[in-house]
Design a protein around this motif. Structure first.
Motif, PDB file in Angstrom:
ATOM      1  N   PRO A 231       0.801  -1.233   0.000  1.00 53.41           N
ATOM      2  CA  PRO A 231       0.000   0.000   0.000  1.00 53.41           C
ATOM      3  C   PRO A 231       0.830   1.278   0.000  1.00 53.41           C
ATOM      4  O   PRO A 231       0.303   2.348  -0.336  1.00 53.41           O
ATOM      5  N   TYR A 232       2.120   1.177   0.351  1.00 55.66           N
ATOM      6  CA  TYR A 232       2.947   2.374   0.476  1.00 55.66           C
ATOM      7  C   TYR A 232       3.806   2.620  -0.760  1.00 55.66           C
ATOM      8  O   TYR A 232       4.588   3.561  -0.794  1.00 55.66           O
ATOM      9  N   ASN A 233       3.641   1.779  -1.784  1.00 54.65           N
ATOM     10  CA  ASN A 233       4.175   2.041  -3.116  1.00 54.65           C
ATOM     11  C   ASN A 233       5.672   2.359  -3.102  1.00 54.65           C
ATOM     12  O   ASN A 233       6.111   3.421  -3.559  1.00 54.65           O
ATOM     13  N   LEU A 234       6.481   1.420  -2.611  1.00 56.96           N
ATOM     14  CA  LEU A 234       7.927   1.622  -2.599  1.00 56.96           C
ATOM     15  C   LEU A 234       8.491   1.607  -4.017  1.00 56.96           C
ATOM     16  O   LEU A 234       8.010   0.872  -4.888  1.00 56.96           O
ATOM     17  N   LEU A 235       9.537   2.409  -4.237  1.00 49.70           N
ATOM     18  CA  LEU A 235      10.263   2.336  -5.503  1.00 49.70           C
ATOM     19  C   LEU A 235      10.919   0.972  -5.614  1.00 49.70           C
ATOM     20  O   LEU A 235      10.866   0.349  -6.677  1.00 49.70           O
ATOM     21  N   PHE A 236      11.544   0.522  -4.529  1.00 50.94           N
ATOM     22  CA  PHE A 236      11.987  -0.872  -4.453  1.00 50.94           C
ATOM     23  C   PHE A 236      12.341  -1.254  -3.030  1.00 50.94           C
ATOM     24  O   PHE A 236      12.609  -0.403  -2.175  1.00 50.94           O
ATOM     25  N   LEU A 237      12.307  -2.564  -2.787  1.00 55.86           N
ATOM     26  CA  LEU A 237      12.734  -3.188  -1.540  1.00 55.86           C
ATOM     27  C   LEU A 237      14.089  -3.833  -1.828  1.00 55.86           C
ATOM     28  O   LEU A 237      14.202  -4.702  -2.690  1.00 55.86           O
ATOM     29  N   GLU A 238      15.096  -3.402  -1.099  1.00 57.29           N
ATOM     30  CA  GLU A 238      16.479  -3.795  -1.419  1.00 57.29           C
ATOM     31  C   GLU A 238      16.961  -4.969  -0.575  1.00 57.29           C
ATOM     32  O   GLU A 238      16.704  -5.015   0.636  1.00 57.29           O
ATOM     33  N   ASP A 239      17.674  -5.882  -1.224  1.00 60.57           N
ATOM     34  CA  ASP A 239      18.356  -6.993  -0.536  1.00 60.57           C
ATOM     35  C   ASP A 239      17.457  -7.671   0.491  1.00 60.57           C
ATOM     36  O   ASP A 239      17.847  -7.863   1.650  1.00 60.57           O
ATOM     37  N   CYS A 240      16.264  -8.074   0.071  1.00 62.80           N
ATOM     38  CA  CYS A 240      15.335  -8.674   1.038  1.00 62.80           C
ATOM     39  C   CYS A 240      15.760 -10.075   1.448  1.00 62.80           C
ATOM     40  O   CYS A 240      15.368 -10.567   2.508  1.00 62.80           O
ATOM     41  N   VAL A 241      16.575 -10.748   0.604  1.00 64.40           N
ATOM     42  CA  VAL A 241      17.022 -12.116   0.868  1.00 64.40           C
ATOM     43  C   VAL A 241      18.478 -12.241   0.392  1.00 64.40           C
ATOM     44  O   VAL A 241      18.871 -11.572  -0.560  1.00 64.40           O
ATOM     45  N   THR A 242      19.259 -13.073   1.040  1.00 68.56           N
ATOM     46  CA  THR A 242      20.586 -13.365   0.496  1.00 68.56           C
ATOM     47  C   THR A 242      20.421 -13.971  -0.895  1.00 68.56           C
ATOM     48  O   THR A 242      19.454 -14.671  -1.169  1.00 68.56           O
ATOM     49  N   ALA A 243      21.391 -13.711  -1.766  1.00 69.11           N
ATOM     50  CA  ALA A 243      21.212 -14.093  -3.166  1.00 69.11           C
ATOM     51  C   ALA A 243      22.159 -15.190  -3.630  1.00 69.11           C
ATOM     52  O   ALA A 243      22.258 -15.446  -4.830  1.00 69.11           O
ATOM     53  N   GLU A 244      22.849 -15.852  -2.695  1.00 73.08           N
ATOM     54  CA  GLU A 244      23.674 -16.976  -3.129  1.00 73.08           C
ATOM     55  C   GLU A 244      22.821 -18.017  -3.857  1.00 73.08           C
ATOM     56  O   GLU A 244      23.224 -18.583  -4.864  1.00 73.08           O
ATOM     57  N   ASN A 245      21.631 -18.264  -3.314  1.00 69.44           N
ATOM     58  CA  ASN A 245      20.638 -19.100  -3.997  1.00 69.44           C
ATOM     59  C   ASN A 245      19.681 -18.141  -4.702  1.00 69.44           C
ATOM     60  O   ASN A 245      18.727 -17.637  -4.109  1.00 69.44           O
ATOM     61  N   GLN A 246      19.949 -17.897  -5.989  1.00 69.41           N
ATOM     62  CA  GLN A 246      19.207 -16.860  -6.692  1.00 69.41           C
ATOM     63  C   GLN A 246      17.714 -17.163  -6.783  1.00 69.41           C
ATOM     64  O   GLN A 246      16.888 -16.250  -6.830  1.00 69.41           O
ATOM     65  N   SER A 247      17.356 -18.437  -6.764  1.00 67.03           N
ATOM     66  CA  SER A 247      15.950 -18.793  -6.900  1.00 67.03           C
ATOM     67  C   SER A 247      15.125 -18.398  -5.680  1.00 67.03           C
ATOM     68  O   SER A 247      13.889 -18.456  -5.723  1.00 67.03           O
ATOM     69  N   GLY A 248      15.774 -17.985  -4.582  1.00 66.08           N
ATOM     70  CA  GLY A 248      15.029 -17.479  -3.438  1.00 66.08           C
ATOM     71  C   GLY A 248      14.159 -16.294  -3.821  1.00 66.08           C
ATOM     72  O   GLY A 248      13.069 -16.096  -3.265  1.00 66.08           O
ATOM     73  N   TYR A 249      14.630 -15.514  -4.799  1.00 62.52           N
ATOM     74  CA  TYR A 249      13.850 -14.360  -5.237  1.00 62.52           C
ATOM     75  C   TYR A 249      12.619 -14.759  -6.040  1.00 62.52           C
ATOM     76  O   TYR A 249      11.672 -13.979  -6.151  1.00 62.52           O
ATOM     77  N   GLN A 250      12.621 -15.954  -6.579  1.00 58.52           N
ATOM     78  CA  GLN A 250      11.426 -16.438  -7.267  1.00 58.52           C
ATOM     79  C   GLN A 250      10.262 -16.530  -6.293  1.00 58.52           C
ATOM     80  O   GLN A 250       9.126 -16.156  -6.607  1.00 58.52           O
ATOM     81  N   GLN A 251      10.549 -17.031  -5.094  1.00 59.70           N
ATOM     82  CA  GLN A 251       9.499 -17.185  -4.096  1.00 59.70           C
ATOM     83  C   GLN A 251       8.957 -15.830  -3.658  1.00 59.70           C
ATOM     84  O   GLN A 251       7.744 -15.646  -3.494  1.00 59.70           O
ATOM     85  N   VAL A 252       9.863 -14.865  -3.474  1.00 63.23           N
ATOM     86  CA  VAL A 252       9.412 -13.529  -3.091  1.00 63.23           C
ATOM     87  C   VAL A 252       8.551 -12.929  -4.191  1.00 63.23           C
ATOM     88  O   VAL A 252       7.468 -12.381  -3.942  1.00 63.23           O
ATOM     89  N   ARG A 253       9.032 -13.038  -5.421  1.00 66.12           N
ATOM     90  CA  ARG A 253       8.338 -12.454  -6.575  1.00 66.12           C
ATOM     91  C   ARG A 253       6.922 -13.007  -6.723  1.00 66.12           C
ATOM     92  O   ARG A 253       5.992 -12.288  -7.106  1.00 66.12           O
ATOM     93  N   GLN A 254       6.719 -14.270  -6.409  1.00 60.47           N
ATOM     94  CA  GLN A 254       5.409 -14.899  -6.568  1.00 60.47           C
ATOM     95  C   GLN A 254       4.362 -14.338  -5.613  1.00 60.47           C
ATOM     96  O   GLN A 254       3.160 -14.500  -5.841  1.00 60.47           O
ATOM     97  N   HIS A 255       4.811 -13.682  -4.541  1.00 58.29           N
ATOM     98  CA  HIS A 255       3.873 -13.279  -3.492  1.00 58.29           C
ATOM     99  C   HIS A 255       3.667 -11.774  -3.369  1.00 58.29           C
ATOM    100  O   HIS A 255       2.773 -11.349  -2.629  1.00 58.29           O
ATOM    101  N   THR A 256       4.485 -10.957  -4.056  1.00 63.21           N
ATOM    102  CA  THR A 256       4.347  -9.513  -3.874  1.00 63.21           C
ATOM    103  C   THR A 256       4.631  -8.767  -5.166  1.00 63.21           C
ATOM    104  O   THR A 256       5.446  -9.206  -5.989  1.00 63.21           O
ATOM    105  N   THR A 257       3.969  -7.618  -5.323  1.00 61.89           N
ATOM    106  CA  THR A 257       4.239  -6.730  -6.452  1.00 61.89           C
ATOM    107  C   THR A 257       5.183  -5.591  -6.075  1.00 61.89           C
ATOM    108  O   THR A 257       5.463  -4.727  -6.906  1.00 61.89           O
ATOM    109  N   THR A 258       5.651  -5.563  -4.825  1.00 61.28           N
ATOM    110  CA  THR A 258       6.658  -4.570  -4.455  1.00 61.28           C
ATOM    111  C   THR A 258       7.922  -4.821  -5.276  1.00 61.28           C
ATOM    112  O   THR A 258       8.450  -5.934  -5.273  1.00 61.28           O
ATOM    113  N   PRO A 259       8.443  -3.824  -5.997  1.00 61.46           N
ATOM    114  CA  PRO A 259       9.645  -4.019  -6.811  1.00 61.46           C
ATOM    115  C   PRO A 259      10.847  -4.429  -5.945  1.00 61.46           C
ATOM    116  O   PRO A 259      10.987  -3.985  -4.804  1.00 61.46           O
ATOM    117  N   LEU A 260      11.687  -5.277  -6.504  1.00 60.50           N
ATOM    118  CA  LEU A 260      12.818  -5.846  -5.778  1.00 60.50           C
ATOM    119  C   LEU A 260      14.138  -5.415  -6.396  1.00 60.50           C
ATOM    120  O   LEU A 260      14.271  -5.339  -7.624  1.00 60.50           O
TER     121      LEU A 260
END
Length: 405
Positions: A231-260
């Motif tokens: 609801p607060y319309n962020l430009l982006f949410l930064e470094d929400c998860v460690t990225a050594e396992n890049q597919s972790g961001y797939q799970q985040v992406r599936q659940h939110t429209t907040t830009p990453l």
């Protein structure tokens, strides 16, 4: 023209910086930034022992060949030490090429895609009111985008606030080991939405807001936060998860429209390959100082553009004005540029050592047409500010488990 000498300078005009100076046999020199915060001297040793002896006598115009020589030629590829060292050399070579051509580096890249570079500042605080007051100060200064970080009640020294200290040196308090900070995910997840709710209530929706999680959440926790912040319309949410396992961001992406956004600790394009080609992120935050210099950053930007991902380079105070100028040249050219992190121009010592070509105006950076990167480095002034050993903090959960800082 040949490389005659390469000098390495380590100074601390407010923060530790490693400066590379490549000198040619016709007197033209180039400057590069090889700073790796908390591991500065490891990069210095890499440069002095393993790179400089290999480059004396080479043609500085052969930037691509030298980049490949330093990357492929060592066999032990990638990693922050190697890539920061390559970055410093690469920047200095582009600086030389621009000076010889009598053109700013952005012209060598293909010219400008824009006339000004949008930036975001940092509003930090020990509580919500202080953070919002600092947000207001930045808005008054002309910023159109601001990152909000706030101390979490009950936790001392939350990332971005330094527990009331002015810098990491003061936070460390002359201790020989890194300072430790407490982390509690539940308290964080319950608190941060309040910060952005009150920010929007006070300043409305016109100012763009950002937030850095600093890799402290699991994918499902990050998904929950992203969903809560929608609801607060962020430009982006930064470094929400460690990225050594890049597919972790797939799970985040599936659940939110907040830009990453992610990438400030990435060293090569391979660190971001899956993230980009699967469109799991919206902004790539690789830094010219840590990802292989201008040569490598150009490739990352082009690859990201194919997948509708914009650049948002890391711009902390531990990147020197040389690195910030290199970002400005890249940002001027990059067709898919998004926004640049910007922490100001530093204090008197920093500006005594480094003279840069950047001007802040109404939420944007402007760059002049000086040849090369446009930065001057005062060796004599640098000697006045000696290296000061310091570590970044580490985090532990309440039960003592080591966590991501």
């Amino acid at each position: 023209m040949k490389i005659k000498d390469i000098k390495i300078f380590v100074s601390n005009p407010g923060r530790n910086f490693v400066t590379v100076k490549i000198i040619t046999d016709n007197g033209v020199y180039g400057l590069g930034d090889a700073t790796l915060n908390g591991r500065e001297l490891a990069v210095v040793a890499y440069l002095e022992e393993h790179i400089i002896p290999c480059l004396i006598g080479k043609d500085p115009h052969q930037i691509e060949d030298i980049w490949q020589y330093l990357y492929k030629g060592c066999y032990w590829r990638r990693g922050p030490i190697t890539m920061t060292a390559i970055s410093g050399i690469d920047m200095a070579l582009w600086d030389i090429k621009g000076k010889v051509a009598n053109l700013p580096v952005y012209q060598l890249l293909g010219g400008k895609s824009r006339e000004k570079i949008k930036v975001y500042g940092h509003a930090n605080g020990q509580n919500i009111d202080e953070t919002l007051d600092n947000l207001g100060h930045l808005v008054d200064e002309g910023y159109k985008a601001v990152r909000l970080q706030c101390a979490i009640p009950g936790l001392d020294g939350t990332y971005g606030t330094l527990d009331g200290k002015k810098d990491y040196y003061e936070l460390q308090s002359n201790r020989p080991l890194p300072p430790e900070q407490l982390w509690d995910t539940s308290e964080y997840l319950n608190f941060i939405p309040q910060l952005f709710q009150k920010a929007r209530e006070k300043y409305g929706m016109d100012i763009e807001l950002l937030h850095d999680v600093h890799s402290r959440l699991t994918p499902i926790e990050a998904a929950r936060l992203g969903k809560t912040l929608e609801p607060y319309n962020l430009l982006f949410l930064e470094d929400c998860v460690t990225a050594e396992n890049q597919s972790g961001y797939q799970q985040v992406r599936q659940h939110t429209t907040t830009p990453l956004a992610v990438g400030e600790i990435f060293n090569t394009i391979w660190d971001a390959k899956e993230l980009l080609e699967n469109q799991w992120i919206d902004y790539i935050r690789t830094a010219v100082t840590h990802a292989g210099g201008i040569t490598a950053m150009r490739r990352i930007a082009d690859f990201a553009a194919i997948y509708h991902v914009r650049t948002a380079p890391h711009g902390p105070p531990d990147i020197s004005p040389i690195g910030h100028a290199a970002h400005a040249h890249l940002n001027s050219w990059t067709p898919n540029f998004g926004i640049q992190e910007f922490i100001g121009f530093g204090g008197a010592p920093l500006n005594e050592v480094f003279k840069h070509p950047l001007v802040f105006e109404n939420g944007h950076l402007l760059i002049n047409d000086k040849p090369g990167l446009g930065v001057d480095f005062d060796e004599k002034a640098a000697k006045k500010y000696s290296y000061k050993k310091s570590y970044l903090p580490i985090s532990r959960l309440r039960d003592g488990t080591l966590w991501n800082w």
